[in-house]
Design an enzyme around this catalytic site. Structure first.
Site, PDB file in Angstrom:
ATOM      1  N   ARG A 253       6.152  34.521  14.574  1.00 57.96           N
ATOM      2  CA  ARG A 253       7.490  34.137  14.117  1.00 57.96           C
ATOM      3  C   ARG A 253       8.155  35.259  13.335  1.00 57.96           C
ATOM      4  O   ARG A 253       9.357  35.409  13.363  1.00 57.96           O
ATOM      5  CB  ARG A 253       7.408  32.897  13.219  1.00 57.96           C
ATOM      6  CG  ARG A 253       6.994  31.643  13.944  1.00 57.96           C
ATOM      7  CD  ARG A 253       6.712  30.574  12.952  1.00 57.96           C
ATOM      8  NE  ARG A 253       5.653  31.066  12.060  1.00 57.96           N
ATOM      9  CZ  ARG A 253       4.900  30.334  11.299  1.00 57.96           C
ATOM     10  NH1 ARG A 253       5.091  29.049  11.237  1.00 57.96           N
ATOM     11  NH2 ARG A 253       3.960  30.855  10.551  1.00 57.96           N
TER      12      ARG A 253
ATOM     13  N   LYS B 217      -8.880  24.014   5.954  1.00 59.55           N
ATOM     14  CA  LYS B 217      -7.448  23.867   5.697  1.00 59.55           C
ATOM     15  C   LYS B 217      -7.079  22.482   5.170  1.00 59.55           C
ATOM     16  O   LYS B 217      -5.932  22.239   4.850  1.00 59.55           O
ATOM     17  CB  LYS B 217      -6.642  24.136   6.981  1.00 59.55           C
ATOM     18  CG  LYS B 217      -6.497  25.601   7.320  1.00 59.55           C
ATOM     19  CD  LYS B 217      -5.472  25.765   8.423  1.00 59.55           C
ATOM     20  CE  LYS B 217      -5.135  27.217   8.661  1.00 59.55           C
ATOM     21  NZ  LYS B 217      -4.115  27.373   9.699  1.00 59.55           N
TER      22      LYS B 217
ATOM     23  N   SER C  91       4.064  24.375  10.619  1.00 60.25           N
ATOM     24  CA  SER C  91       3.429  23.085  10.342  1.00 60.25           C
ATOM     25  C   SER C  91       3.413  22.796   8.846  1.00 60.25           C
ATOM     26  O   SER C  91       3.614  21.658   8.421  1.00 60.25           O
ATOM     27  CB  SER C  91       1.996  23.070  10.891  1.00 60.25           C
ATOM     28  OG  SER C  91       2.011  23.129  12.291  1.00 60.25           O
TER      29      SER C  91
ATOM     30  N   HIS D 109       5.477  25.172  18.585  1.00 67.03           N
ATOM     31  CA  HIS D 109       4.244  25.182  19.380  1.00 67.03           C
ATOM     32  C   HIS D 109       4.543  24.712  20.807  1.00 67.03           C
ATOM     33  O   HIS D 109       4.089  25.319  21.775  1.00 67.03           O
ATOM     34  CB  HIS D 109       3.196  24.236  18.781  1.00 67.03           C
ATOM     35  CG  HIS D 109       2.719  24.612  17.429  1.00 67.03           C
ATOM     36  ND1 HIS D 109       2.693  23.722  16.388  1.00 67.03           N
ATOM     37  CD2 HIS D 109       2.230  25.775  16.930  1.00 67.03           C
ATOM     38  CE1 HIS D 109       2.209  24.318  15.305  1.00 67.03           C
ATOM     39  NE2 HIS D 109       1.921  25.571  15.610  1.00 67.03           N
TER      40      HIS D 109
END
Length: 164
Positions: free
Chosen positions: A90, A41, A128, A17
């Protein structure tokens, strides 16, 4: 002045990030890192903790602001006069989700465009989720996150293990 929005949950903010923010800040006059509340989440860190960590880690980049938000990302972008949303890719699997998100967002706000950026190769495998999992098992995450984030992860997991 061209401003861009880089939204995400950032639970936690990773070196990937950080890399994208630095690179976006070199392209755009102003970059707003918008930390999404995203309670669905079940984040490890509270919104306030994630915003504070992002502010600490990104403090040395003068044209970057960090704020928390709730609601639709495109609404946040419009409210803050940001016509570009930066998203990181990614892998091919990211592209499919991000493409759907951009297409849906264009239907909600046709005056907001998306820019996709790929992280520097050394960061393209970091997520993450993986960082949280490694940290939860006591693994070393120092190569994946800023030292302040690493310390916060250690505190958070120690607190969870203690039952607080």
């Amino acid at each position: 002045m061209t401003g861009a929005l880089y939204p995400g949950t950032f639970d936690p903010l990773t070196n990937g990030h950080h890399d994208l923010v630095r690179r976006a800040a070199a392209i755009f006059d102003r970059v707003v890192v918008a930390v999404a509340a995203n309670p669905g989440k079940a984040p490890l860190f509270t919104l306030e903790e994630r915003v504070a960590l992002a502010r600490e880690v990104l403090a040395d980049i003068p044209n970057v602001e960090v704020t928390g938000y709730t609601g639709l990302t495109v609404d946040f972008a419009r409210q803050h006069n940001l016509r570009v949303i930066v998203r990181g890719l990614r892998a091919v699997s990211d592209f499919e989700f991000e493409f759907q998100l951009a297409t849906m967002s264009r239907h909600l706000a046709d005056n907001v465009d998306f820019v996709f950026m790929t992280p520097t190769e050394q960061f393209n495998f970091i997520s993450s989720t993986l960082v949280r999992e490694i940290a939860s098992l006591g693994g070393n995450v120092s190569q994946f996150v800023h030292p302040k984030v690493e310390a916060a992860l250690k505190r958070a997991w120690a607190k969870k293990r203690a039952g607080n």
